[in-house]
Motif scaffolding. Sequence first.
Motif, PDB file in Angstrom:
ATOM      1  N   ILE A 168       0.734  -1.123   0.036  1.00 21.38           N
ATOM      2  CA  ILE A 168      -0.067  -0.008  -0.015  1.00 21.38           C
ATOM      3  C   ILE A 168       0.775   1.371   0.040  1.00 21.38           C
ATOM      4  O   ILE A 168       0.728   2.135  -0.598  1.00 21.38           O
ATOM      5  N   TYR A 169       1.771   1.356   0.816  1.00 23.35           N
ATOM      6  CA  TYR A 169       2.766   2.538   0.880  1.00 23.35           C
ATOM      7  C   TYR A 169       3.688   2.686  -0.478  1.00 23.35           C
ATOM      8  O   TYR A 169       4.076   3.762  -0.494  1.00 23.35           O
ATOM      9  N   GLU A 170       4.202   1.345  -0.662  1.00 16.46           N
ATOM     10  CA  GLU A 170       5.178   1.643  -1.935  1.00 16.46           C
ATOM     11  C   GLU A 170       4.830   1.381  -3.189  1.00 16.46           C
ATOM     12  O   GLU A 170       5.416   1.959  -3.934  1.00 16.46           O
ATOM     13  N   GLU A 171       3.768   0.508  -3.226  1.00  9.12           N
ATOM     14  CA  GLU A 171       3.226   0.105  -4.652  1.00  9.12           C
ATOM     15  C   GLU A 171       1.718   0.379  -4.584  1.00  9.12           C
ATOM     16  O   GLU A 171       1.159  -0.595  -5.298  1.00  9.12           O
ATOM     17  N   PRO A 172       1.368   1.422  -4.475  1.00  6.05           N
ATOM     18  CA  PRO A 172      -0.100   1.654  -4.348  1.00  6.05           C
ATOM     19  C   PRO A 172      -0.832   1.615  -5.868  1.00  6.05           C
ATOM     20  O   PRO A 172      -0.018   1.865  -6.782  1.00  6.05           O
ATOM     21  N   ILE A 173      -2.066   0.812  -5.941  1.00  5.47           N
ATOM     22  CA  ILE A 173      -2.563   0.702  -7.525  1.00  5.47           C
ATOM     23  C   ILE A 173      -3.640   1.846  -7.719  1.00  5.47           C
ATOM     24  O   ILE A 173      -3.771   2.592  -8.717  1.00  5.47           O
ATOM     25  N   HIS A 174      -4.529   2.002  -6.716  1.00  9.12           N
ATOM     26  CA  HIS A 174      -5.734   2.753  -6.932  1.00  9.12           C
ATOM     27  C   HIS A 174      -5.305   4.288  -7.052  1.00  9.12           C
ATOM     28  O   HIS A 174      -4.392   4.737  -6.223  1.00  9.12           O
ATOM     29  N   SER A 175      -5.850   5.232  -7.786  1.00  4.95           N
ATOM     30  CA  SER A 175      -5.565   6.506  -8.023  1.00  4.95           C
ATOM     31  C   SER A 175      -5.612   7.332  -6.632  1.00  4.95           C
ATOM     32  O   SER A 175      -4.710   8.162  -6.585  1.00  4.95           O
ATOM     33  N   TYR A 176      -6.474   7.085  -5.886  1.00  3.81           N
ATOM     34  CA  TYR A 176      -7.035   7.568  -4.564  1.00  3.81           C
ATOM     35  C   TYR A 176      -5.455   7.341  -3.636  1.00  3.81           C
ATOM     36  O   TYR A 176      -5.020   8.166  -3.004  1.00  3.81           O
ATOM     37  N   THR A 177      -5.184   6.145  -3.525  1.00  2.00           N
ATOM     38  CA  THR A 177      -4.128   5.743  -2.745  1.00  2.00           C
ATOM     39  C   THR A 177      -2.916   6.273  -3.057  1.00  2.00           C
ATOM     40  O   THR A 177      -2.143   6.433  -2.050  1.00  2.00           O
ATOM     41  N   GLN A 178      -2.612   6.363  -4.551  1.00  2.00           N
ATOM     42  CA  GLN A 178      -1.508   6.805  -4.950  1.00  2.00           C
ATOM     43  C   GLN A 178      -1.430   8.248  -4.416  1.00  2.00           C
ATOM     44  O   GLN A 178      -0.330   8.748  -4.133  1.00  2.00           O
ATOM     45  N   ALA A 179      -2.348   8.992  -4.547  1.00  3.45           N
ATOM     46  CA  ALA A 179      -2.377  10.631  -4.035  1.00  3.45           C
ATOM     47  C   ALA A 179      -2.280  10.758  -2.705  1.00  3.45           C
ATOM     48  O   ALA A 179      -1.587  11.533  -2.164  1.00  3.45           O
ATOM     49  N   LEU A 180      -2.713   9.744  -1.907  1.00  4.16           N
ATOM     50  CA  LEU A 180      -2.595   9.734  -0.486  1.00  4.16           C
ATOM     51  C   LEU A 180      -1.363   9.370  -0.100  1.00  4.16           C
ATOM     52  O   LEU A 180      -0.669  10.072   0.722  1.00  4.16           O
ATOM     53  N   MET A 181      -0.858   8.668  -0.700  1.00  4.09           N
ATOM     54  CA  MET A 181       0.963   8.187  -0.074  1.00  4.09           C
ATOM     55  C   MET A 181       1.659   9.171  -0.886  1.00  4.09           C
ATOM     56  O   MET A 181       2.666   9.142  -0.372  1.00  4.09           O
ATOM     57  N   SER A 182       1.390   9.883  -1.740  1.00  2.23           N
ATOM     58  CA  SER A 182       2.404  10.976  -2.248  1.00  2.23           C
ATOM     59  C   SER A 182       2.406  11.943  -1.313  1.00  2.23           C
ATOM     60  O   SER A 182       3.503  12.573  -1.369  1.00  2.23           O
ATOM     61  N   THR A 183       1.757  12.097  -0.238  1.00  3.68           N
ATOM     62  CA  THR A 183       1.890  12.905   0.986  1.00  3.68           C
ATOM     63  C   THR A 183       3.055  12.397   2.245  1.00  3.68           C
ATOM     64  O   THR A 183       3.196  13.164   2.969  1.00  3.68           O
ATOM     65  N   VAL A 184       3.418  11.186   1.794  1.00  3.87           N
ATOM     66  CA  VAL A 184       4.391  10.641   2.667  1.00  3.87           C
ATOM     67  C   VAL A 184       5.676  10.379   1.795  1.00  3.87           C
ATOM     68  O   VAL A 184       6.144   9.529   1.595  1.00  3.87           O
ATOM     69  N   SER A 186       8.874  10.478   2.412  1.00  4.61           N
ATOM     70  CA  SER A 186       9.704   9.784   3.010  1.00  4.61           C
ATOM     71  C   SER A 186       9.557   8.148   2.587  1.00  4.61           C
ATOM     72  O   SER A 186      10.591   7.117   2.698  1.00  4.61           O
ATOM     73  N   ILE A 187       8.423   7.701   2.199  1.00  3.27           N
ATOM     74  CA  ILE A 187       7.900   6.249   2.014  1.00  3.27           C
ATOM     75  C   ILE A 187       7.744   6.012   0.391  1.00  3.27           C
ATOM     76  O   ILE A 187       8.391   5.266  -0.149  1.00  3.27           O
ATOM     77  N   TYR A 188       7.098   6.882   0.027  1.00  4.21           N
ATOM     78  CA  TYR A 188       6.454   6.794  -1.464  1.00  4.21           C
ATOM     79  C   TYR A 188       7.204   8.056  -2.428  1.00  4.21           C
ATOM     80  O   TYR A 188       7.156   8.968  -2.336  1.00  4.21           O
ATOM     81  N   LYS A 189       8.427   7.334  -3.058  1.00  4.82           N
ATOM     82  CA  LYS A 189       9.385   8.028  -3.553  1.00  4.82           C
ATOM     83  C   LYS A 189       8.855   8.529  -5.163  1.00  4.82           C
ATOM     84  O   LYS A 189       9.758   8.264  -6.134  1.00  4.82           O
ATOM     85  N   ARG A 190       7.870   9.368  -5.128  1.00  3.73           N
ATOM     86  CA  ARG A 190       7.188   9.639  -6.442  1.00  3.73           C
ATOM     87  C   ARG A 190       6.714  11.299  -5.914  1.00  3.73           C
ATOM     88  O   ARG A 190       6.790  11.725  -5.093  1.00  3.73           O
ATOM     89  N   GLU A 191       6.482  11.779  -7.259  1.00  2.00           N
ATOM     90  CA  GLU A 191       6.026  13.175  -7.179  1.00  2.00           C
ATOM     91  C   GLU A 191       4.679  13.240  -6.648  1.00  2.00           C
ATOM     92  O   GLU A 191       3.624  12.468  -6.693  1.00  2.00           O
ATOM     93  N   ARG A 192       4.473  14.451  -5.913  1.00  2.00           N
ATOM     94  CA  ARG A 192       3.325  14.763  -5.119  1.00  2.00           C
ATOM     95  C   ARG A 192       2.011  14.780  -6.391  1.00  2.00           C
ATOM     96  O   ARG A 192       2.179  15.564  -6.879  1.00  2.00           O
TER      97      ARG A 192
END
Length: 244
Positions: A168-184, A186-192
Amino acid sequence: MPVWAHTKLVRKKDKKLQKDIQYVDKEASFKWNKRSTIFKMLEKVLETHEMCSNTNGHCLISHLLNSMGLAHIAYHPIQGLTPGERQLVNIACALVLQPKLVILDDLLSGLDLSVQSQVLNILSHIKKKRAITYLFISDNLNASYYISDQVAVMYKGRIVEKGTVSQIYEEPIHSYTQALMSTVPSIYKRERIVLKGAPPSSSCPSNGCPFYRRCPFAQEACKSRQPLLREIRSGQFVSCHLHA
């Protein structure tokens, strides 16, 4: 079986269920007797659930307070506790019954970061020592990452994705989860990812996906049909027509 015997059996099962499943939230301390001590209150919890209140009960309470770092204030009046100490006592009231499941609802709200860390460390330590499961309900993504093994992401009351904490934190699939995890970061290494639009009104529920108005990949089917939760990867489930 006589009615009275059946009723007695149901009550006995209910009482066991109440002991095995405990609920903790930040509001519990408002119901306490402020003049009571922590030790006395835990004794009362054991008595209410007809557990040992003699020497064995005292040993159980003492051991728990030691493991939670509360032994030094065991006989202090509750009214003098700090917010962090009150929250730890909330947790102790649940753990003293040795439950199988503890529901922790918005546990860290209002606590400063150092106290949050203390609470999480204690919960993690106890989980390693006991056969216990936590249901941790929170919008604190860092805390959820630290304490969780499995994570379910909800949007407007529906699960949109669930899986292991790393999935969930490193390889999210759902677009909402991706947006949510982009606020972290330090864990999700992608653009906000910044979502556009506003969440749908709870007073006007839709038959379709609740996220479709904000989803950059919305399809026509999203407006009228709620997507099923499907296993996309091993152990990782997503509710999205794009991945049906």
